[in-house]
Write a protein that holds these residues in place. Structure first.
Motif, PDB file in Angstrom:
ATOM      1  N   GLY A   8      36.814  85.654  31.501  1.00  0.00           N
ATOM      2  CA  GLY A   8      36.754  86.496  32.693  1.00  0.00           C
ATOM      3  C   GLY A   8      37.944  87.425  32.749  1.00  0.00           C
ATOM      4  N   SER A   9      38.338  87.968  31.602  1.00  0.00           N
ATOM      5  CA  SER A   9      39.577  88.753  31.536  1.00  0.00           C
ATOM      6  C   SER A   9      39.491  90.083  32.270  1.00  0.00           C
ATOM      7  CB  SER A   9      39.968  89.009  30.079  1.00  0.00           C
ATOM      8  OG  SER A   9      39.058  89.896  29.449  1.00  0.00           O
ATOM      9  N   THR A  10      38.277  90.600  32.502  1.00  0.00           N
ATOM     10  CA  THR A  10      38.158  91.922  33.134  1.00  0.00           C
ATOM     11  C   THR A  10      38.043  91.846  34.656  1.00  0.00           C
ATOM     12  OG1 THR A  10      35.761  91.890  32.750  1.00  0.00           O
ATOM     13  CG2 THR A  10      37.140  92.973  31.091  1.00  0.00           C
ATOM     14  N   GLY A  11      37.973  90.638  35.204  1.00  0.00           N
ATOM     15  CA  GLY A  11      37.936  90.478  36.653  1.00  0.00           C
ATOM     16  C   GLY A  11      39.335  90.503  37.252  1.00  0.00           C
ATOM     17  N   GLY A  14      41.539  87.682  35.906  1.00  0.00           N
ATOM     18  CA  GLY A  14      41.750  87.950  34.492  1.00  0.00           C
ATOM     19  C   GLY A  14      42.744  89.072  34.261  1.00  0.00           C
ATOM     20  N   GLY A  35      34.862  89.103  28.621  1.00  0.00           N
ATOM     21  CA  GLY A  35      34.580  89.936  29.790  1.00  0.00           C
ATOM     22  C   GLY A  35      33.107  89.936  30.131  1.00  0.00           C
ATOM     23  N   GLY A  36      32.777  90.517  31.272  1.00  0.00           N
ATOM     24  CA  GLY A  36      31.387  90.558  31.725  1.00  0.00           C
ATOM     25  C   GLY A  36      30.653  91.801  31.259  1.00  0.00           C
ATOM     26  N   ALA A  97      38.098  81.868  34.435  1.00  0.00           N
ATOM     27  CA  ALA A  97      37.954  82.737  35.606  1.00  0.00           C
ATOM     28  C   ALA A  97      36.619  83.477  35.611  1.00  0.00           C
ATOM     29  CB  ALA A  97      39.111  83.733  35.649  1.00  0.00           C
ATOM     30  N   ILE A  98      35.603  82.904  34.960  1.00  0.00           N
ATOM     31  CA  ILE A  98      34.259  83.478  35.058  1.00  0.00           C
ATOM     32  C   ILE A  98      33.653  82.944  36.350  1.00  0.00           C
ATOM     33  CG2 ILE A  98      31.967  83.637  34.026  1.00  0.00           C
ATOM     34  CD1 ILE A  98      33.266  83.177  31.301  1.00  0.00           C
ATOM     35  N   THR A  99      33.422  83.817  37.304  1.00  0.00           N
ATOM     36  CA  THR A  99      32.987  83.371  38.629  1.00  0.00           C
ATOM     37  C   THR A  99      31.512  82.989  38.634  1.00  0.00           C
ATOM     38  OG1 THR A  99      32.518  85.640  39.304  1.00  0.00           O
ATOM     39  CG2 THR A  99      34.711  84.783  39.804  1.00  0.00           C
ATOM     40  N   GLY A 103      29.771  80.371  34.976  1.00  0.00           N
ATOM     41  CA  GLY A 103      31.030  79.978  34.357  1.00  0.00           C
ATOM     42  C   GLY A 103      31.119  78.502  34.025  1.00  0.00           C
ATOM     43  N   ASN A 121      37.651  79.108  38.520  1.00  0.00           N
ATOM     44  CA  ASN A 121      36.224  79.077  38.813  1.00  0.00           C
ATOM     45  C   ASN A 121      35.944  77.935  39.786  1.00  0.00           C
ATOM     46  OD1 ASN A 121      33.546  77.811  38.486  1.00  0.00           O
ATOM     47  ND2 ASN A 121      33.130  79.475  37.084  1.00  0.00           N
TER      48      ASN A 121
END
Length: 385
Positions: A8-11, A14, A35-36, A97-99, A103, A121
């Motif tokens: 989840g690095s792009t959130g 992240g 990332g998403g 951190a993938i919501t 996740g 998460n």
């Protein structure tokens, strides 16, 4: 050097994690970034951190990511299975951190490596608490809480005298509608709900803060992280968001963690744990604050807290059902299909309709999460008809 992966690095979480990694390149080697859909940001992060792997959840964007990372040594892949494989690459520390429920499997894959997993998460413990904790125990992994409230409790229990804890208290900002009447909240527009008075967060978590479902989910998570029964977890509204949470001990002492409203502080704590690392986060000036306010939450105006406590007491799949229904209801509100107060109504209706169900395996958790989502969508459609 500590090896790290960021799921989840792009959130929001992240990006804050990446910022900290860039500040201390001599301490960390980045293995995987996941990332998403924000392929440009993922490519920029992978280049800046010289990541070994860059994985985009949306498989249709793999070609674009390959183009953006041409000439680098970073290996590119995409899609659901690629995300889970990347999460399973052994590292010392993983930011999970993938919501949302999507996740769950990547977080479990990271846990099975037996390293440190910084948990951002909520759904991992809210929906699949028993499954997750069983996997943590079997793998010998360490869960480090990232949420500012849980991280505050973790720091306040640093001496590990868990048997001497009387209760833990989560603080809540109260969100944008702390002083609003029920009538005002019934008519609240989306724009007002998205204006959080203290924190800068993504849309979903900002709405959860406004409804206080965020605090309800944190209550469930705290029960599982710290092995506390529901009656030993309090919630208090603290609009300044300076005291992030506290622990009351059997001798009457209360130990709290204070800091500015900057998620890089709890992230840095987990990243450097058991040591600490410097951050450029704003320093707290208590003299400038001059006052700190606390008040009891109003469960009539904010029924999310009551629903969370009910699901925690019920056990089984109840919390997964609550979480799944809430995700769909928030999505509907963000798309202007239902009103602000309808979010809690939809969640309560779904909980009552599905009742309590077993959730001993990940498959059962995912089944009831999906059933809650399906029923919530159906109820939302019926309301609009």
């Amino acid at each position: 050097m500590k090896t790290v992966s960021v799921l989840g690095s792009t959130g929001s979480i992240g990006c804050s994690t990446v910022d900290l990694l860039l500040q201390a390149p001599e301490r960390f080697r980045v293995v995987a970034l996941v990332g998403g859909r924000n392929v440009t940001r993922l490519a920029e992060q992978a280049r800046a951190l010289d990541a070994e792997y860059a994985v985009i959840a949306d498989e249709t964007l793999v070609g674009e990511l390959e183009t953006l990372l041409a000439g680098t040594s970073t290996r590119v892949s995409g899609g659901r299975e690629a995300v889970i494989r990347a999460a399973g690459v052994p590292v010392d520390w993983t930011m999970a951190a993938i919501t949302g429920a999507i996740g769950l499997e990547p977080t479990l894959a990271a846990v099975r490596n037996g390293g440190c997993v910084a948990l951002a998460n909520k759904e991992a413990l809210v929906c699949a608490g028993d499954v997750m904790l069983r996997e943590v125990h079997q793998a010998g992994a360490t869960l480090l809480p990232v949420d500012s409230e849980h991280n505050a409790i973790f720091q306040s229990m640093a001496d590990r005298q868990v048997d001497q804890v009387e209760k833990i208290v989560l603080t809540a900002s109260g969100g944008p509608f702390r002083r609003a009447s029920i009538e005002e909240m019934e008519k609240a527009p989306l724009e007002a709900a998205l204006k959080h008075p203290t924190w800068s967060m993504g849309a979903k978590i900002t709405i959860d803060s406004a409804t206080m479902f965020n605090k309800g989910l944190e209550l469930i998570e705290a029960a599982r992280l710290f092995d506390m029964t529901e009656d030993r977890i309090g919630v208090i509204v603290h609009p300044q968001s300076v005291v992030h949470s506290m622990v009351q001990y059997t001798d009457g002492s209360i130990i709290a963690q204070l800091g500015s409203a900057d998620m890089r502080i709890p992230i840095a704590h987990t990243l450097a744990w058991p040591k600490r690392m410097a951050t450029n986060s704003p320093r707290l000036d208590l003299a400038a604050m001059s006052r700190l306010d606390f008040e009891e939450p109003d469960e009539e105006r904010f029924p999310a807290l009551r629903l969370a406590r009910e699901s925690l007491r019920a056990g089984g799949a109840a919390s997964a059902i609550l979480s799944g229904a809430n995700e769909i209801a928030v999505e509907a509100f963000l798309n202007r299909k239902i009103g602000f107060r309808d979010i809690a109504r939809v969640v309560e209706d779904v909980m009552q309709s599905l009742g309590n169900q077993k959730a001993d395996t990940l498959e059962q958790v995912l089944r009831w999460d999906e059933e809650a989502r399906r029923l919530a969508r159906s109820m939302i459609t019926a309301r609009a008809a």
